[in-house]
Design a protein around this motif. Structure first.
Motif, short mmCIF file in Angstrom:
data_model
loop_
_atom_site.label_atom_id
_atom_site.label_comp_id
_atom_site.label_asym_id
_atom_site.label_seq_id
_atom_site.Cartn_x
_atom_site.Cartn_y
_atom_site.Cartn_z
N UNK A 20 2.40 -4.77 7.34
CA UNK A 20 1.16 -4.11 6.98
C UNK A 20 -0.02 -5.02 7.25
N UNK A 21 -1.03 -4.93 6.39
CA UNK A 21 -2.25 -5.69 6.59
C UNK A 21 -2.54 -6.62 5.42
N UNK A 22 -3.12 -7.77 5.73
CA UNK A 22 -3.67 -8.69 4.74
C UNK A 22 -5.18 -8.54 4.85
N UNK A 43 -14.69 -1.14 6.30
CA UNK A 43 -13.40 -0.82 6.94
C UNK A 43 -12.45 -2.01 6.93
N UNK A 44 -12.27 -2.60 5.79
CA UNK A 44 -11.49 -3.84 5.65
C UNK A 44 -9.98 -3.58 5.79
N UNK A 45 -9.54 -2.35 5.49
CA UNK A 45 -8.12 -2.01 5.62
C UNK A 45 -8.01 -0.51 5.91
N UNK A 46 -6.98 -0.13 6.66
CA UNK A 46 -6.75 1.29 6.97
C UNK A 46 -5.80 1.87 5.93
N UNK A 47 -6.13 3.04 5.40
CA UNK A 47 -5.26 3.72 4.45
C UNK A 47 -4.55 4.86 5.16
N UNK A 48 -3.29 5.08 4.84
CA UNK A 48 -2.46 6.07 5.49
C UNK A 48 -1.88 6.96 4.39
N UNK A 82 0.92 4.60 3.08
CA UNK A 82 0.73 3.17 2.85
C UNK A 82 0.44 2.95 1.37
N UNK A 83 0.54 1.70 0.94
CA UNK A 83 0.25 1.35 -0.45
C UNK A 83 -0.46 0.00 -0.45
N UNK A 84 -1.63 -0.04 -1.10
CA UNK A 84 -2.50 -1.20 -1.06
C UNK A 84 -2.63 -1.82 -2.45
N UNK A 85 -2.53 -3.15 -2.53
CA UNK A 85 -2.66 -3.90 -3.78
C UNK A 85 -3.82 -4.87 -3.67
N UNK A 86 -4.77 -4.78 -4.60
CA UNK A 86 -5.94 -5.65 -4.63
C UNK A 86 -5.96 -6.36 -5.98
N UNK A 87 -5.76 -7.68 -6.01
CA UNK A 87 -5.76 -8.39 -7.28
C UNK A 87 -7.17 -8.52 -7.85
N UNK A 120 -3.06 -6.92 -0.07
CA UNK A 120 -2.12 -6.52 0.98
C UNK A 120 -2.04 -5.00 1.01
N UNK A 121 -1.72 -4.49 2.16
CA UNK A 121 -1.49 -3.06 2.31
C UNK A 121 -0.18 -2.87 3.07
N UNK A 122 0.84 -2.36 2.35
CA UNK A 122 2.12 -2.09 3.00
C UNK A 122 1.96 -0.89 3.93
#
Length: 173
Positions: A20-22, A43-48, A82-87, A120-122
């Motif tokens: 995925x993306x960092x 547009x820091x990360x693409x969501x799916x 996709x699944x995104x985690x932001x601490x 991260x975004x899986x």
């Protein structure tokens, strides 16, 4: 039974791209907004999440600290989003992942440790262990596909038990 010990490697854009993306603001271009009082990193990360008219949803997870060595007894994946985690609050965390496949391939499982500012975004279908927090009550913003029980018939999550090998994440802080 075989044993596999995973030592998390430092997370980078390059070594995580298979999964995925960092993302972080580091080394990204921004635009100045709000009369100079803010910078926007667009547009820091693409969501799916759009499969079958899906909607994007934002959650907050409050995680409990994990104990190490941590046994990895299962992996899960989300085949349609996709699944995104932001601490929040500069919180390092660990991700354990395997590339998309019918079932996780044990030889391809990797562990990464974030620097606390990275999210991260899986990608859809990436196998992963649930959230591994290094702090108690750590908060994470999570973005993924909203489950709508009235219209969703697709499987949201696959779980694969790991029974033929003992996998441990070892960490010394």
């Amino acid at each position: 039974m075989n044993t596999l010990k995973l030592t998390p490697e430092v997370l980078t854009v390059d070594n995580f791209q298979l999964f995925g993306e960092v993302f972080s603001a580091e080394n990204k271009e921004s635009i100045t907004i709000n009369d100079g009082f803010a910078s926007k990193f667009p547009d820091i990360v693409k969501l799916d999440t759009k499969e079958a008219e899906g909607e994007t949803s934002v959650h907050i997870f409050v995680a409990k600290k994990r104990q190490f060595p941590l046994q990895i007894t299962m992996l899960e994946n989300h085949p349609f989003f996709s699944q995104t985690f932001i601490p929040k609050n500069n919180t390092p965390f660990i991700v354990v992942v395997a590339p998309p496949s019918q079932e996780p391939v044990i030889e391809n499982i990797k562990a990464f440790i974030t620097d606390g500012d990275q999210g991260i975004s899986y990608s859809r279908g990436v196998w992963h262990f649930p959230l591994i927090s290094l702090k108690d009550n750590a908060q994470f913003v999570v973005i993924d596909r909203k489950y709508n029980s009235d219209k969703d018939s697709m499987k949201q999550c696959n779980v694969s038990k790991i029974e033929d090998v003992s996998i441990y994440v070892e960490l010394s802080l």
